[in-house]
Motif scaffolding. Structure first.
Motif, short mmCIF file in Angstrom:
data_model
loop_
_atom_site.label_atom_id
_atom_site.label_comp_id
_atom_site.label_asym_id
_atom_site.label_seq_id
_atom_site.Cartn_x
_atom_site.Cartn_y
_atom_site.Cartn_z
N ASN A 274 0.80 -1.23 0.00
CA ASN A 274 0.00 0.00 0.00
C ASN A 274 0.83 1.28 0.00
O ASN A 274 0.55 2.20 -0.77
CB ASN A 274 -0.95 -0.01 1.21
N VAL A 275 1.85 1.34 0.85
CA VAL A 275 2.65 2.57 0.94
C VAL A 275 3.38 2.83 -0.36
O VAL A 275 3.37 3.95 -0.89
CB VAL A 275 3.64 2.49 2.12
N ILE A 276 4.01 1.81 -0.90
CA ILE A 276 4.80 2.02 -2.11
C ILE A 276 3.92 2.35 -3.31
O ILE A 276 4.19 3.31 -4.05
CB ILE A 276 5.69 0.79 -2.40
N GLN A 277 2.84 1.60 -3.50
CA GLN A 277 1.99 1.89 -4.66
C GLN A 277 1.38 3.29 -4.58
O GLN A 277 1.32 4.01 -5.58
CB GLN A 277 0.88 0.84 -4.78
N LYS A 278 0.95 3.68 -3.40
CA LYS A 278 0.30 4.98 -3.25
C LYS A 278 1.30 6.13 -3.36
O LYS A 278 1.05 7.12 -4.06
CB LYS A 278 -0.41 5.05 -1.90
N SER A 527 10.72 -5.56 -2.54
CA SER A 527 10.60 -4.19 -2.03
C SER A 527 10.98 -4.12 -0.57
O SER A 527 11.56 -3.12 -0.11
CB SER A 527 9.16 -3.69 -2.23
N ALA A 528 10.69 -5.19 0.20
CA ALA A 528 11.07 -5.20 1.61
C ALA A 528 12.59 -5.19 1.74
O ALA A 528 13.16 -4.42 2.54
CB ALA A 528 10.48 -6.43 2.30
N GLY A 529 13.25 -6.04 0.94
CA GLY A 529 14.70 -6.10 1.00
C GLY A 529 15.34 -4.78 0.62
O GLY A 529 16.30 -4.32 1.27
N LEU A 530 14.82 -4.14 -0.43
CA LEU A 530 15.39 -2.87 -0.88
C LEU A 530 15.09 -1.75 0.12
O LEU A 530 15.90 -0.83 0.28
CB LEU A 530 14.85 -2.50 -2.27
N THR A 531 13.97 -1.82 0.79
CA THR A 531 13.67 -0.85 1.85
C THR A 531 14.72 -0.95 2.96
O THR A 531 15.24 0.07 3.45
CB THR A 531 12.27 -1.09 2.43
N ASP A 573 13.92 -0.29 11.53
CA ASP A 573 12.65 -0.79 12.07
C ASP A 573 11.64 -0.95 10.94
O ASP A 573 11.06 0.04 10.46
CB ASP A 573 12.12 0.17 13.13
N MET A 574 11.39 -2.19 10.54
CA MET A 574 10.49 -2.46 9.42
C MET A 574 9.02 -2.56 9.85
O MET A 574 8.15 -2.81 9.02
CB MET A 574 10.91 -3.74 8.70
N THR A 575 8.74 -2.37 11.12
CA THR A 575 7.34 -2.35 11.54
C THR A 575 6.72 -0.98 11.34
O THR A 575 5.51 -0.81 11.46
CB THR A 575 7.21 -2.74 13.03
N LYS A 576 7.54 0.02 11.03
CA LYS A 576 7.06 1.39 10.87
C LYS A 576 6.91 1.75 9.39
O LYS A 576 7.81 1.52 8.59
CB LYS A 576 8.02 2.37 11.54
N LYS A 577 5.79 2.36 9.05
CA LYS A 577 5.57 2.82 7.69
C LYS A 577 6.61 3.87 7.29
O LYS A 577 6.95 4.00 6.11
CB LYS A 577 4.16 3.41 7.54
N GLN A 581 8.44 4.85 3.77
CA GLN A 581 8.26 6.19 3.22
C GLN A 581 9.60 6.88 2.95
O GLN A 581 9.77 7.58 1.96
CB GLN A 581 7.40 7.03 4.17
N LYS A 582 10.58 6.66 3.84
CA LYS A 582 11.91 7.26 3.64
C LYS A 582 12.57 6.69 2.38
O LYS A 582 13.25 7.42 1.65
CB LYS A 582 12.78 7.01 4.87
N ALA A 583 12.37 5.41 2.14
CA ALA A 583 12.92 4.80 0.93
C ALA A 583 12.27 5.39 -0.31
O ALA A 583 12.94 5.69 -1.31
CB ALA A 583 12.73 3.29 0.96
N VAL A 584 10.95 5.59 -0.26
CA VAL A 584 10.23 6.21 -1.37
C VAL A 584 10.70 7.65 -1.57
O VAL A 584 10.90 8.10 -2.71
CB VAL A 584 8.71 6.16 -1.12
N ASP A 585 10.90 8.36 -0.46
CA ASP A 585 11.39 9.75 -0.56
C ASP A 585 12.77 9.79 -1.22
O ASP A 585 13.07 10.73 -1.97
CB ASP A 585 11.47 10.38 0.84
N TYR A 586 13.59 8.81 -0.93
CA TYR A 586 14.92 8.75 -1.55
C TYR A 586 14.80 8.61 -3.06
O TYR A 586 15.52 9.28 -3.82
CB TYR A 586 15.72 7.60 -0.96
N VAL A 587 13.87 7.75 -3.50
CA VAL A 587 13.62 7.60 -4.94
C VAL A 587 13.18 8.94 -5.52
O VAL A 587 13.64 9.36 -6.59
CB VAL A 587 12.56 6.52 -5.21
N GLY A 588 12.29 9.62 -4.82
CA GLY A 588 11.83 10.93 -5.28
C GLY A 588 12.96 11.93 -5.41
O GLY A 588 12.99 12.73 -6.35
N SER A 589 13.93 11.87 -4.49
CA SER A 589 15.06 12.80 -4.54
C SER A 589 15.95 12.52 -5.76
O SER A 589 16.50 13.45 -6.36
CB SER A 589 15.88 12.71 -3.25
N LEU A 590 16.07 11.24 -6.12
CA LEU A 590 16.85 10.89 -7.31
C LEU A 590 16.19 11.45 -8.57
O LEU A 590 16.87 11.98 -9.46
CB LEU A 590 16.99 9.37 -7.42
#
Length: 599
Positions: A274-278, A527-531, A573-577, A581-590
């Motif tokens: 959900n987090v990544i797709q959205k 996606s979990a591993g890359l996160t 901590d992979m229990t936290k969204k 989100q930080k990984a997605v933000d990193y993609v956005g920065s690229l």
């Protein structure tokens, strides 16, 4: 690029299987001996609860047999993976599968009998016999399966049926490798180019030439169309099998059953989807728009999504230069890790030829007690360097785990398993960026890094969305036809890309492309591993050697910890969204950096 026959491939481009078995004859001898050696385990039947010493001896006997089973199966699989049309290899794999099913049936008593031992007794045994402490996590995991384990007799029957139960995956692979032929296509000069799945994935799909991308795509999906009904029947059988097994084993859903071996919660699984797709979709649509504008395309089509942003700056690279670059990039992980990487290159762990009948894609197999074996098809493209670094990450992980754990403690959760491989890709990108002294080179490296995120956060995540939809429909009793599968895949793709990409209905056929659908809920784990690796990479940049030491300890831990604890041990901590989100933000920065360069 012309494909060779396997027998014509230069030796240095092939892997050396002699460390696994010196000859085919030695493999066959070991395979046949399994029928006798299984008695070393079955002699403990009904005796596991007698004493702590007895349980320990039984576990040791089980491990010894299991190690041989893995090696026998791996040898047969590796040979078919490089030449799927070879009749001898096909026959040997069938023989191995049959014997392993028979032996598996005979030792199927082991886990159910272990589960009859009270948890308090097992804990007493562990306290009384120190060597048993090495198996605590494995025993705890078994206890956790207690409510879903059937009687010994039923488990034996299922084990004996393993060959039939795994048949969908085998049929799928056999169809793609031996039967599915792709017609050549024309480039914009009228030149005929050969097409295979490997060439499409590793060269044409990422070609700077729009005609090559689109024409190869057309011939690729037109070929898939011809096989869709057969492959749909195969995949429907796989899904039905999993749905029925979930019911038989008393799970609330097939998702719950398939997540059980991952050792994660349904919430963690759904967070990834959900987090990544959205949150990633808007960023990736920006990238698609940037490519359309920069490349001056008439429209951004599905076939153009992997086009390089700078078509005139797509350097090729030799395998030997890729080796040098990867070893340079991974120095940060220290001498123990580098020793493994050097062995992989120098001792022929890697099969990188481009030959007829070779399995598409890439993988790393690390049978316990042997070196790792990496398969890929080298096409002299820079992207292949990232793929190679990725698979070497798997090799490094499992060599460290295998050297520090017993075989029963190396069954690492697939939720974590892609973290070490993708970290290698990130380290390679960091190394290349440090060497970049102008915007053009920087953009090239970032585009390659984004390929990694595209692969794990888009391609595999949309596969995960497809699986999510299909299992839901199957549990509702809806027949899984070729048209339905194609429609669901098409909807998953278009929901992500919206109106920013022209997605033809033929893109829905891409569901036929992925063997991971036959491996449980594997796609989302990318996606979990890359996160995890994104967070670890940031920590290495901030804190350096102390984080590297923790990371290597985590790799050595194998499966002695849950994946969430493996990540926590290196500060993630992979229990936290928020971590996702930080990984997605990193993609956005690229992508923002690319927009700065090109706009």
């Amino acid at each position: 690029m012309t494909q060779l026959k396997r027998e014509d491939v230069p030796k240095e481009q092939t892997w050396d299987l002699t460390n696994l078995f010196p000859t085919r004859e030695s493999w066959e001898k070991t395979m046949k001996s399994l029928n006798e050696e299984v008695k070393a385990v079955t002699d403990y039947k009904g005796r596991l609860a007698e004493s702590a010493t007895m349980l320990y001896e039984a576990l040791c006997a089980y491990e010894t047999l299991y190690e041989k089973l893995v090696k026998v199966r791996t040898y047969a699989f590796l040979r078919t993976s490089v030449d799927g049309g070879n009749a001898e290899y096909q026959s040997d794999l069938a023989k191995a599968t049959a014997i392993l099913a028979k032996v598996g049936g005979e030792i199927a008593f082991f886990e159910p009998e272990l589960l009859t031992i009270p948890e308090s007794t097992i804990n007493e045994f562990i306290e009384a016999h120190e060597p048993l402490r090495n198996y605590k996590k494995m025993l705890d995991d078994l206890i956790d399966k207690k409510d879903h384990t059937l009687s010994t007799k039923v488990e034996q029957v299922l084990a004996q049926l393993s060959e039939a139960l795994y048949a969908p995956h085998m049929i799928y692979e056999r169809s793609k490798q031996a039967d599915m032929k792709f017609p050549s296509f024309l480039d914009d000069n009228g030149k005929e180019l050969p097409l295979s799945e490997a060439l499409y994935e590793d060269r044409y799909e990422i070609s700077p030439n729009t005609t090559i991308r689109r024409n190869s795509y057309t011939n690729y999906v037109n070929t898939l169309e011809k096989y869709k009904n057969t492959i749909a029947a195969v995949y429907a059988t796989e899904v039905t099998k999993q749905v029925q097994l979930a019911k038989i084993r008393n799970y609330n859903s097939v998702t719950e059953m398939l997540l059980h071996p991952h050792d994660v919660t349904v919430e963690m699984y759904e967070n990834q989807l959900n987090v990544i797709q959205k949150e990633l979709a808007p960023h990736m649509r920006r990238l698609a728009t940037l490519k359309k504008e920069t490349l001056q395309l008439d429209q951004m089509t599905y076939a153009d999504l992997k086009a390089p942003l700078d078509p005139d700056f797509e350097p090729e690279i030799t395998f030997s230069r890729a080796k040098e670059m990867i070893l340079e990039a991974l120095q940060v992980l220290g001498p123990e890790y580098i020793e493994i990487m050097e062995a992989a290159f120098n001792e022929r762990w890697i099969d990188y030829s481009n030959n007829i009948g070779k399995q598409s894609g890439a993988f790393c197999s690390s049978p316990y007690g042997s070196n790792s074996f990496i398969l890929l098809t080298w096409t002299d493209m820079m992207r292949g360097t990232f793929t190679l670094a990725h698979e070497l990450g798997h090799a490094g992980h499992f060599q460290l785990a295998n050297r520090n754990q017993t075989i029963l403690n190396t069954n690492v959760s697939t939720y974590f398993v892609e973290a070490p491989s993708t970290l290698n890709e990130l380290l390679l990108a960091e190394h290349m960026l440090k060497q970049s002294n102008n915007d053009r080179m920087r953009a090239f490296v970032i585009n390659n890094l984004l390929d990694t995120y595209y692969h794990n956060f888009v391609t595999h995540m949309l596969e995960a969305e497809f699986q999510y939809r299909i299992y839901k429909l199957a549990e509702e009793g809806i027949p899984l036809t070729a048209d339905l599968l194609t429609k669901q895949k098409y909807e998953a793709i278009t929901n992500f890309w919206g109106d920013d990409v022209d997605v033809p209905e033929s893109a829905g056929l891409i569901w036929m492309r992925q063997p991971h659908y036959y491996m449980g809920l594997y796609p989302y784990t990318y996606s979990a591993g890359l996160t995890i690796s994104t967070a670890v990479n940031e920590r290495i940049k901030e804190e350096g050697e102390s984080v590297v030491e923790k990371w290597l300890d985590v790799l050595k831990a194998g499966s002695t910890l849950k994946p969430v604890d493996l990540a926590k041990n290196v500060g993630v901590d992979m229990t936290k969204k928020e971590t996702i989100q930080k990984a997605v933000d990193y993609v956005g920065s690229l992508i923002s950096e690319l927009e700065r360069i090109y706009k």
